[in-house]
Design a protein around this motif. Structure first.
Motif, PDB file in Angstrom:
ATOM      1  N   UNK A  27      37.004  49.843  63.547  1.00  0.00           N
ATOM      2  CA  UNK A  27      37.593  48.588  64.005  1.00  0.00           C
ATOM      3  C   UNK A  27      37.491  47.522  62.916  1.00  0.00           C
ATOM      4  N   UNK A  28      36.303  47.435  62.312  1.00  0.00           N
ATOM      5  CA  UNK A  28      36.082  46.418  61.278  1.00  0.00           C
ATOM      6  C   UNK A  28      37.015  46.650  60.091  1.00  0.00           C
ATOM      7  N   UNK A  29      37.165  47.924  59.710  1.00  0.00           N
ATOM      8  CA  UNK A  29      38.009  48.241  58.555  1.00  0.00           C
ATOM      9  C   UNK A  29      39.484  48.033  58.892  1.00  0.00           C
ATOM     10  N   UNK A  30      39.854  48.393  60.127  1.00  0.00           N
ATOM     11  CA  UNK A  30      41.248  48.183  60.538  1.00  0.00           C
ATOM     12  C   UNK A  30      41.617  46.711  60.421  1.00  0.00           C
ATOM     13  N   UNK A  31      40.711  45.863  60.884  1.00  0.00           N
ATOM     14  CA  UNK A  31      40.947  44.417  60.829  1.00  0.00           C
ATOM     15  C   UNK A  31      40.943  43.926  59.389  1.00  0.00           C
ATOM     16  N   UNK A  32      39.956  44.401  58.641  1.00  0.00           N
ATOM     17  CA  UNK A  32      39.814  43.945  57.249  1.00  0.00           C
ATOM     18  C   UNK A  32      41.085  44.233  56.446  1.00  0.00           C
ATOM     19  N   UNK A  33      41.582  45.451  56.563  1.00  0.00           N
ATOM     20  CA  UNK A  33      42.739  45.816  55.744  1.00  0.00           C
ATOM     21  C   UNK A  33      43.999  45.117  56.226  1.00  0.00           C
ATOM     22  N   UNK A  34      44.040  44.813  57.504  1.00  0.00           N
ATOM     23  CA  UNK A  34      45.252  44.176  58.030  1.00  0.00           C
ATOM     24  C   UNK A  34      45.283  42.672  57.766  1.00  0.00           C
ATOM     25  N   UNK A  47      36.178  41.109  62.729  1.00  0.00           N
ATOM     26  CA  UNK A  47      35.556  42.053  63.662  1.00  0.00           C
ATOM     27  C   UNK A  47      34.346  42.644  62.961  1.00  0.00           C
ATOM     28  N   UNK A  48      33.208  42.657  63.641  1.00  0.00           N
ATOM     29  CA  UNK A  48      32.044  43.288  63.035  1.00  0.00           C
ATOM     30  C   UNK A  48      31.213  43.945  64.133  1.00  0.00           C
ATOM     31  N   UNK A  49      30.578  45.037  63.786  1.00  0.00           N
ATOM     32  CA  UNK A  49      29.748  45.772  64.736  1.00  0.00           C
ATOM     33  C   UNK A  49      28.319  45.786  64.193  1.00  0.00           C
ATOM     34  N   UNK A 140      34.164  40.021  68.110  1.00  0.00           N
ATOM     35  CA  UNK A 140      35.351  39.345  67.575  1.00  0.00           C
ATOM     36  C   UNK A 140      35.367  37.967  68.230  1.00  0.00           C
ATOM     37  N   UNK A 141      36.293  37.129  67.874  1.00  0.00           N
ATOM     38  CA  UNK A 141      36.445  35.875  68.612  1.00  0.00           C
ATOM     39  C   UNK A 141      36.787  36.238  70.049  1.00  0.00           C
ATOM     40  N   UNK A 142      36.108  35.613  70.998  1.00  0.00           N
ATOM     41  CA  UNK A 142      36.264  35.977  72.409  1.00  0.00           C
ATOM     42  C   UNK A 142      37.319  35.128  73.114  1.00  0.00           C
ATOM     43  N   UNK A 143      38.080  34.345  72.369  1.00  0.00           N
ATOM     44  CA  UNK A 143      39.118  33.495  72.965  1.00  0.00           C
ATOM     45  C   UNK A 143      38.626  32.841  74.251  1.00  0.00           C
ATOM     46  N   UNK A 144      37.546  32.103  74.099  1.00  0.00           N
ATOM     47  CA  UNK A 144      36.814  31.543  75.231  1.00  0.00           C
ATOM     48  C   UNK A 144      37.683  30.613  76.088  1.00  0.00           C
ATOM     49  N   UNK A 145      37.364  30.584  77.377  1.00  0.00           N
ATOM     50  CA  UNK A 145      38.067  29.659  78.268  1.00  0.00           C
ATOM     51  C   UNK A 145      37.590  28.227  78.074  1.00  0.00           C
TER      52      UNK A 145
END
Ligand code: SF4
Ligand code: SF4
Lengths: 349, 221
Positions: A27-34, A47-49, A140-145
């Motif tokens: 997930x982290x790499x997918x986000x990083x490269x994109x 994204x980080x785990x 990731x950012x949780x798009x908080x309410x």
């Protein structure tokens, strides 16, 4: 701007199942490269785990303030880049072409040896042998309410999309003040020093608009991530959060009402003195899980265990079917479009 | 010239030299009267963010007591110079928690009048020329109230040059008199405000030292 904002028409939500994560960082790499391969973004991991219990990213991730207490904003800190982990240099040239045998050695910008980085304390975890335990926590950012980031900005540098509640930074308006980064209790805002703007996860909104799930969701081999609009009564987030009540917010005490929820980790039972599993004793201390996921965690774990036993007995369980999601498209709600089948405009950079 | 505390900045007319525009340390400034302008912290209660008001309730901001200001016109170009002491200079943004020193001059957009404390209002916008250490191009910004600042894309005619010397910043904003924007013409008297941000104290946005009221800038005819 400085005041509580009204709720959006629809809210996108995600559920991450902590019992399935492999800690592979796909997930982290997918986000990083994109998204974060541009100038000034080298050290960003939207994204980080991280292994938990552990220091997290940045170091001591949940101890930098921000969020709300009794409805009032809590002052926060924005740790230095090396507390998140810099984009290290490696002495590859010397390793490959030097005459001596030297180990590959990461270096920070000033040449020093790193003392922290993403998932720094990987797999260390907590507990005392033989009752050691750990789990992977995806962030990731949780798009908080109640987005503390957005509400902290004095110049409306962030905004919330009415159609899905995604919080975005308007880089034309952002002046690099970084109040948002101080105010986010999850420390999910990064700073681009080259462009002097704040940057963060954008929930892959251009993919969502094309019906494609976010990269971290689609690339996850563990099938950890469920996504849908919260108002879809058949969607996994609604089912897991509101009906089964097994998906919980991370650190609800921060008061931002995040829209990423977690299925808490079960972990194997603790051992008894005879070295046998004691099914009545959980290995991960309940206090720790309550601190992380709130008071609902005990009931959530009981529900998961109960439903799991049902399937062990050969009975069916809607909850287990959702969590397992044998057809991976079921994880992605309305975002099942295969990006490879999209007609894409030529890339211009 | 000796600095005096004043609310008027009287511009000098200086013959253009072949060295080009007036830089922060140019000898040409000797012909201008530099005045010492007292600054005050901006009031915290008007900051347009509850987070900022809470986080800074027990922290000091507005730590620059005064700034020395001078103005001159050379070759049809207005130059405004600000000088102030910064004991811990922050010449660039180098990390997440590092903030650069900065300064700005502010004008009513019509050159006549606007509310300074509120950064203007819908009917009376203000324009500011903003310099941030580490950047070579100033931001020209417009506002119609606190929190409404928008940036104007270049070309806006404003340039800036800055030097760190003897424990102080010298920053010169320059703009041709005939440029679009605030009507600063030969012979005009224009209200002017000044603001300074100390990066070492994490001053930014509305957290700054400023002139609580307008001064006047007298442009030589
Ligand atoms: S996780 Fe942080 S950055 Fe994302 S919406 Fe919540 S407060 Fe803002
Ligand atoms: S969430 Fe998925 S992709 Fe990310 S580390 Fe866990 S298993 Fe791997």
């Amino acid at each position: 701007m400085g005041t509580a904002t009204s709720r959006p028409a629809r809210q996108l939500a995600m559920v991450f199942d902590l019992n399935k994560c492999l800690g592979c960082q796909s997930c982290s790499i997918a986000c990083k490269t994109l998204w974060t391969d541009g100038p000034g973004m080298e050290s960003m991991w939207w994204n980080i785990v991280n292994t938990m219990p552990g220091g997290g990213t940045p170091r001591d991730v949940f101890s930098h303030g921000g969020g709300y207490r009794d409805g009032q904003p809590v002052p926060g800190k924005f740790p230095a880049q090396r507390e998140y982990g810099e984009a290290w240099d490696f002495d590859q040239q010397a390793v490959f072409s030097g005459s001596e045998r030297i180990p590959l050695h990461p270096r920070e910008r000033d040449g020093s040896t790193p003392s922290w980085g993403p998932n720094w304390d990987e797999d260390l975890g907590g507990g005392v042998y033989p009752d050691s335990f750990f789990f992977y926590l995806q962030q990731i950012c949780a798009n908080c309410s109640k987005p503390a980031c957005l509400e902290a900005c004095p110049r409306e540098g962030l905004y919330r999309r009415e159609e899905d509640g995604i919080i975005l930074i308007d880089e034309e308006r952002c002046n690099g003040y970084r109040f948002c980064a101080e105010a986010c209790p999850y420390k999910r805002i990064y700073f681009n020093p080259q462009r002097a703007v704040a940057q963060k996860c954008i929930a892959c909104y251009p993919r969502l608009e094309a019906g494609v799930a976010p990269a971290c969701v689609r690339q996850c081999p563990g099938r950890v991530r469920h996504i849908d609009y919260m108002d879809n009564k058949e969607g996994h987030p609604h089912k897991l959060v509101n009906e089964w009540k097994v998906a919980l917010p991370l650190r609800p005490d921060f008061g931002t009402e995040p829209n990423v929820f977690y299925v808490p980790p079960l972990a194997p039972s603790a051992f008894n003195e005879g070295g046998e599993f004691d099914d009545t004793k959980r290995r991960i201390p309940a206090e720790y899980l309550r601190e992380m996921f709130g008071p609902g965690v005990d009931a959530a774990l009981e529900t998961i265990e109960r439903e799991r036993e049902k399937t062990t007995r050969g009975e069916s369980s809607e909850l287990m079917d959702i969590l397992i999601s044998r057809d991976w498209n079921d994880l992605m709600g309305p975002f099942t479009q295969n990006p490879a089948e999209l007609i894409r405009p030529p890339v211009t950079r | 010239m000796t600095a005096v505390t004043a609310s008027r900045i009287v511009g000098a007319r200086i013959a253009p030299t072949k060295d080009g525009p007036l830089g922060p340390l140019s000898a040409g400034w000797g012909a201008a009267v530099e005045v010492e302008v007292p600054l005050e912290p901006t009031p915290l209660e008007v900051q347009p963010s509850a987070y900022v008001r809470t986080a800074w309730a027990d922290r000091k901001h507005g730590a620059t007591p005064s700034v020395r200001a001078a103005a001159a016109v050379a070759g049809g170009v207005l130059h405004v110079r600000l000088r102030w002491k910064a004991l811990n200079p922050r010449p660039a943004i180098t990390d997440n928690n590092v903030f650069a020193d900065a300064c700005a001059v502010l004008f009513p957009l019509d050159g006549k009048g606007a509310e300074l404390a509120t950064m203007g209002d819908a009917a009376h916008p203000v324009q500011a020329w903003h310099w941030r250490a580490g950047t070579a191009i100033p931001f020209v910004i417009q506002a119609t109230g606190l929190g409404t600042v928008t940036r104007q894309a270049p070309p806006h005619g404003v340039s800036v040059e800055a030097t760190w010397n003897a424990d102080e910043w010298s920053v010169v904003f320059s703009r041709p008199l005939e440029e679009q924007g605030v009507p600063i013409r030969g012979g005009a008297t224009v209200p002017i405000g000044i603001a300074v941000w100390q990066g070492a104290l994490e001053e930014r946005a509305g957290l700054k030292s400023h002139t609580p009221g307008w001064l006047t800038l007298e442009v030589p005819a």
